[in-house]
Design a protein around this motif. Structure first.
Motif, PDB file in Angstrom:
ATOM      1  N   PRO A   2       0.616  -2.931  11.550  1.00 21.79           N
ATOM      2  CA  PRO A   2       1.108  -1.654  11.029  1.00 21.79           C
ATOM      3  C   PRO A   2       0.042  -0.568  11.098  1.00 21.79           C
ATOM      4  CG  PRO A   2       0.654  -3.159   9.240  1.00 21.79           C
ATOM      5  CD  PRO A   2       0.503  -3.942  10.504  1.00 21.79           C
ATOM      6  N   ARG A   3       0.498   0.652  11.293  1.00 22.09           N
ATOM      7  CA  ARG A   3      -0.423   1.781  11.386  1.00 22.09           C
ATOM      8  C   ARG A   3      -0.927   2.212  10.008  1.00 22.09           C
ATOM      9  NH1 ARG A   3      -0.248   4.314  16.452  1.00 22.09           N
ATOM     10  NH2 ARG A   3       1.371   3.452  17.779  1.00 22.09           N
ATOM     11  N   ARG A   4      -0.076   2.041   9.021  1.00 24.41           N
ATOM     12  CA  ARG A   4      -0.466   2.417   7.665  1.00 24.41           C
ATOM     13  C   ARG A   4      -0.930   1.193   6.901  1.00 24.41           C
ATOM     14  NH1 ARG A   4       4.630   5.027   5.171  1.00 24.41           N
ATOM     15  NH2 ARG A   4       5.668   4.432   7.064  1.00 24.41           N
ATOM     16  N   LYS A   5      -1.969   1.360   6.115  1.00 23.93           N
ATOM     17  CA  LYS A   5      -2.383   0.268   5.224  1.00 23.93           C
ATOM     18  C   LYS A   5      -1.628   0.450   3.922  1.00 23.93           C
ATOM     19  CE  LYS A   5      -6.763  -1.303   6.767  1.00 23.93           C
ATOM     20  NZ  LYS A   5      -8.082  -1.707   6.369  1.00 23.93           N
ATOM     21  N   GLU A   7       0.179  -1.699   0.736  1.00 20.89           N
ATOM     22  CA  GLU A   7       0.315  -2.986   0.056  1.00 20.89           C
ATOM     23  C   GLU A   7       1.780  -3.397   0.027  1.00 20.89           C
ATOM     24  OE1 GLU A   7      -2.009  -5.028  -1.569  1.00 20.89           O
ATOM     25  OE2 GLU A   7      -3.528  -3.814  -0.573  1.00 20.89           O
ATOM     26  N   ALA A   8       2.025  -4.687   0.232  1.00 19.76           N
ATOM     27  CA  ALA A   8       3.369  -5.217   0.109  1.00 19.76           C
ATOM     28  C   ALA A   8       3.752  -5.241  -1.371  1.00 19.76           C
ATOM     29  CB  ALA A   8       3.439  -6.620   0.684  1.00 19.76           C
TER      30      ALA A   8
END
Length: 160
Positions: A2-5, A7-8
């Motif tokens: 994913p490009r964005r970090k 949190e799930a």
């Protein structure tokens, strides 16, 4: 990747109705197969019932015994493979608390499954009793992981 970090989102699983413990509920969910939660509850409650018998009918002491035995299994370090310059090194890293809890649950259940008692509830109870005393399959697995991390301590500078 994913490009964005981001949190799930961690879903709240609640607590079990009998002991009002989220750890017991998590164990029930990990033992559950094919959506049969009642079977998983029976297994876990049978194991905890064995611990209650050992502590002469006190649910609180049995739950504390369970927590202490479970804390003996949670690993502090683990090794992760990392490719550096064409070769793969096992790099020791600290374990996140949630990951440590899930590893400990998996190890506890697999060690209990390999025991040779009559029911899974009794196997789980005896594995918890062994874990409380610092022995048993799950504690051995933890010590193996710690030993592997200690042996590969020289590669810890690759952890960036």
């Amino acid at each position: 990747m994913p490009r964005r970090k981001r949190e799930a989102l961690k879903r709240d699983i609640g607590t079990d109705p009998r002991f009002d413990s989220s750890l017991v509920q998590k164990m029930i969910n990990v033992i559950m197969e094919r959506g049969k939660k009642d079977v998983a509850r029976t297994i876990v409650y049978d194991a905890l019932e064995e611990l209650v018998k050992k502590h002469k009918g006190d649910d609180k002491k049995a739950l504390e015994f369970f927590r202490k035995a479970f804390s003996q299994i949670i690993p502090a370090v683990q090794v992760k493979p990392r490719r550096v310059g064409g070769s793969v090194y096992q790099i020791p890293t600290q374990v996140d608390p949630d990951r440590g809890q899930s590893l400990a649950l998996k190890w506890l259940i697999s060690a209990a499954a390999t025991r040779s008692d009559k029911t899974m509830g009794k196997r789980l109870a005896y594995e918890l009793m062994d874990a409380y005393e610092g022995r048993g399959g799950a504690v051995k697995k933890k010590s193996d992981v710690h030993r592997m991390a200690e042996a590969n301590r020289a590669f810890s500078h690759y952890a960036w």
